[in-house]
Design a protein around this motif. Sequence first.
Motif, short mmCIF file in Angstrom:
data_model
loop_
_atom_site.label_atom_id
_atom_site.label_comp_id
_atom_site.label_asym_id
_atom_site.label_seq_id
_atom_site.Cartn_x
_atom_site.Cartn_y
_atom_site.Cartn_z
N GLY A 1 0.78 -1.23 0.00
CA GLY A 1 0.00 0.00 0.00
C GLY A 1 0.81 1.28 0.00
O GLY A 1 1.81 1.43 -0.71
N GLY A 2 0.37 2.23 0.86
CA GLY A 2 0.87 3.59 0.81
C GLY A 2 2.36 3.73 1.03
O GLY A 2 3.01 4.57 0.40
N ALA A 3 2.94 2.94 1.94
CA ALA A 3 4.37 3.08 2.21
C ALA A 3 5.19 2.75 0.98
O ALA A 3 6.19 3.42 0.68
CB ALA A 3 4.76 2.19 3.39
N VAL A 4 4.78 1.71 0.25
CA VAL A 4 5.50 1.34 -0.97
C VAL A 4 5.24 2.38 -2.06
O VAL A 4 6.16 2.82 -2.75
CB VAL A 4 5.06 -0.07 -1.43
CG1 VAL A 4 5.78 -0.45 -2.72
CG2 VAL A 4 5.33 -1.10 -0.34
N ARG A 5 3.98 2.74 -2.20
CA ARG A 5 3.62 3.76 -3.21
C ARG A 5 4.41 5.05 -3.02
O ARG A 5 4.99 5.59 -3.96
CB ARG A 5 2.11 4.04 -3.09
CG ARG A 5 1.58 5.12 -4.00
CD ARG A 5 0.24 5.63 -3.50
NE ARG A 5 0.39 6.37 -2.23
CZ ARG A 5 -0.49 6.31 -1.23
NH1 ARG A 5 -1.57 5.56 -1.32
NH2 ARG A 5 -0.27 7.03 -0.13
#
Length: 371
Positions: free
Chosen positions: A35-39
């Motif tokens: 999710g957001g951390a990778v994005r």
Amino acid sequence: MTAAAVWAALEPGDRDWLRALAAHTGPGARVALVGGAVRDALLGGARPDRQTPGVDLDVVLDGADVEAVARATGLPFTFHPAFHNATVTLPDGRGVDLVRARRESYPVPGRNPVPEPGTLEDDLRRRDFTLNALALTVTPDGPGALLDVSGGRTDLEARVLRPLHGRSLFEDASRLIRAARLAARLTLSASPELLAQVPDALGMAGATPRLWAELKLLLQEPRPGRAAGVLEAWGAGGLLPGRALLAALDARQDAGADLPWTAYAAAALSAGPDPAALAERLGLGDRPGALLNRALSDSFHPPDSPEVLLRALLRPDAYPPLTGRDVVARGVPPGPQVGEVLAHLAALRRGGGLRSREDERAALERYLQER
């Protein structure tokens, strides 16, 4: 960007914690940051956030007992048996979601999905947008592979929001609000597939309780007016009243004002036909309504306060009323007489007889002369 580069973009403490977490899962299990951390790592940095320092962590466990792993961390956690997920509280106060890898179906669109055990790849395919369906696997020794099952990296490079399938916003209309939040915060554009599903989301809005929780989160974005503007541009502006007011508050922030999210919530309430009902539906609590009442009143507040900034938008003809100090300076002795004078001036304001501070001073003089 490689898996190693995404890993390097994380905070050192988060990398240490993820390695330790992977060591608790046992052989054959997979741990993935999703999710957001990778994005945001792929975008080149962490997202701005009003409330929480650091980057949010969302971790999928494939082939491991989530409750046992959460307990093995030694940190406080809450287990959610319906989905076999856990929320672990890090020492800095952030909550990490530990998610059992699963598939989901929506027998009743708008309601909670029905989960079934699945693989890490299944879990990525159940998510909202392709750029959120990215994962970095983690081992006790560090990063593993960077997984992309839906073309999310291509969309991320193009800065495009694309739903994972054609019924995405029909099954969960709250994804429309989440899309607007992401588009505004990260400067993303909507794919044709997303725009084609907007009518589906609008049709399901009343049957999707989660949509109202997402609207509350929109009001807590760094610039809520931008997100509200995105919704309007997509033909969904009717879901949240007061877009122009929210945009005006954004402009105040851009100019250096420090506004709490409750000021945005108060502005939205002021634009709705039934502020109390809207506050209840959005789960806002009492603070935004109380702030709105103060802004609409004639009570004194510091010039840079949220009350005064809101008052300037909601009552552009308002002016700073005389205070007890002004009345005392005119020679009225401190005590009940000051209150009587202020009550007289307030009554004149409510009746429309005063339009400026100069009018108020003149009214004060007349009152004192007639006593």
